[in-house]
Enzyme design. Structure first.
Site, PDB file in Angstrom:
ATOM      1  N   GLU A 134       0.776  -1.614  -0.184  1.00  0.00           N
ATOM      2  CA  GLU A 134       0.112   0.296   0.213  1.00  0.00           C
ATOM      3  C   GLU A 134       0.679   1.204   0.080  1.00  0.00           C
ATOM      4  OE1 GLU A 134      -2.597   0.476   3.408  1.00  0.00           O
ATOM      5  OE2 GLU A 134      -3.285   2.791   2.354  1.00  0.00           O
ATOM      6  N   LYS A 138      -2.481  -1.960  -3.077  1.00  0.00           N
ATOM      7  CA  LYS A 138      -3.185  -0.923  -2.751  1.00  0.00           C
ATOM      8  C   LYS A 138      -3.065   0.362  -2.330  1.00  0.00           C
ATOM      9  CE  LYS A 138      -6.035  -0.118   1.569  1.00  0.00           C
ATOM     10  NZ  LYS A 138      -6.799  -0.341   3.036  1.00  0.00           N
TER      11      LYS A 138
END
Ligand code: 13P
Length: 343
Positions: A177, A219
């Site tokens: 992420e 992500k």
């Protein structure tokens, strides 16, 4: 590394148009949200809140995985059932946030690097024994005059790649992420250019650290104008810019991409994901990866505001969470409409 098992976990997290519930706020962030609503900032209150979330009836219809925090993965319902068991019983795969947060990056004013690599192999072994099957590490990229620096991108990309390799070694599918924080008056184009540069740095490092792209999940932030920018681009423009950026920067070997919500409103987070699903259906936009959601605030906000620490509000809060989860499942199918929302 058991790549087949990692791929199976990733596939399960994207199956049936379901998505991820990010409920991995650190105690500090959770307490901050509680404080704004007058909820006591205690372990007992955080446990009660997370029990409300994980025991939501039918949540598994729209949620495939839940990202937990270190405190939360060790907690149980008031009746003594571990949250991990509650989730598994609902058909939801438990995951764990393993980073220890973003800290100031030395010699880089205004920038951070995410910490938590020391001892991570041992922590992965414990989390795996507790039932976690996937993991998350968040890097934060700040914008501003002259930011981000290449030094910040390199440091964060390197840490993400070291984390992802350790996760795969331990048998947990890593969620990678890198979040570009577009919270000011940045343009869509600024966010697009920085996001592309960030993803390029991240995938360079993932390759260098021998991370199997087939056994991970990306992500990212959506490509959006800054939250505080008065003139917001339309939903279709955001969807197109996001998809264009990802096509340039995210290798086809990655099985799936699950967006963070990043402070967008609940409805915008659903509408923009929906617009991407519609883009996917158009003949000229064949996309190699699944596109999904891994929202924190855009799934929890309404439920938290209803709950406010009041046990009597649990059913209403759970209905609000289920509703948002179902809206986002519909968005993955390109079937979300504003008519799904209460008047
Ligand atoms: P938001 O959807 O609230 O941005 O949270 C997602 C997340 O996991 C942040 O790390």
């Amino acid at each position: 590394m058991n790549l087949a098992a990692l791929q199976a976990t990733a596939a399960a997290l994207f199956a049936d148009d379901r998505g991820l519930l990010a409920m991995d706020e650190s105690n500090g962030t959770c307490n901050q949200r509680f404080a704004e609503l007058g909820v006591p900032q205690t372990e007992a209150a955080r446990r009660a809140y997370r029990e409300m979330l994980v025991t939501t009836p039918r949540l598994g219809e729209a949620i495939s995985g839940a990202i937990l925090y270190d405190e939360t993965i060790r907690q149980s319902t008031a009746a003594g059932v571990p949250f991990v068991k509650v989730l598994e019983g609902a058909g939801i795969i438990p995951g764990i946030k393993v980073d220890l947060g973003a800290r100031p990056l030395a010699a880089h004013p205004g920038e951070t690097v995410t910490e938590g690599l020391d001892g991570l192999r041992e922590r992965f072994a414990e989390y795996a024994s507790m039932g976690a099957r996937f993991a998350k590490w968040r890097a934060v990229i700040n914008l501003g005059a002259g930011l981000p620096s290449q030094g910040c991108l390199d440091a964060n990309a390197h840490a993400l790649a070291r984390y992802a390799a350790l996760a795969q070694e331990a048998g947990l599918a890593p969620i990678v992420e890198p979040e570009v924080l577009a919270t000011g008056d940045e343009t869509l184009e600024t966010c697009r250019a920085v996001t592309e540069a960030v993803l390029q740095a991240v995938f360079d490092q993932l390759r260098r650290q021998q991370v199997a792209l087939e056994g991970m999940i990306l992500k990212p932030n959506m490509v959006t104008p800054g939250l505080a920018r008065p003139a917001q681009d339309g939903v279709d423009a955001v969807a197109a810019a996001t998809v264009d950026c990802l096509r340039r920067a995210a290798p086809a070997a990655v099985p799936g991409i699950a967006f963070l919500s990043g402070g967008q409103s609940d409805q915008l987070a659903s509408a923009r994901l929906n617009a991407m699903a519609i883009l996917r259906k158009s003949a000229d936009a064949r996309l190699p990866w699944a596109l999904s959601f891994s929202y924190g605030r855009a799934l929890q906000r309404a439920a938290l505001e209803l709950w406010r620490g009041d046990p009597a509000q649990v059913p209403a809060a759970q209905r609000a969470l289920l509703h948002r989860a179902q809206c986002n499942r519909a968005a993955r199918q390109g079937e979300y409409t504003a008519q799904m929302e209460p008047a």
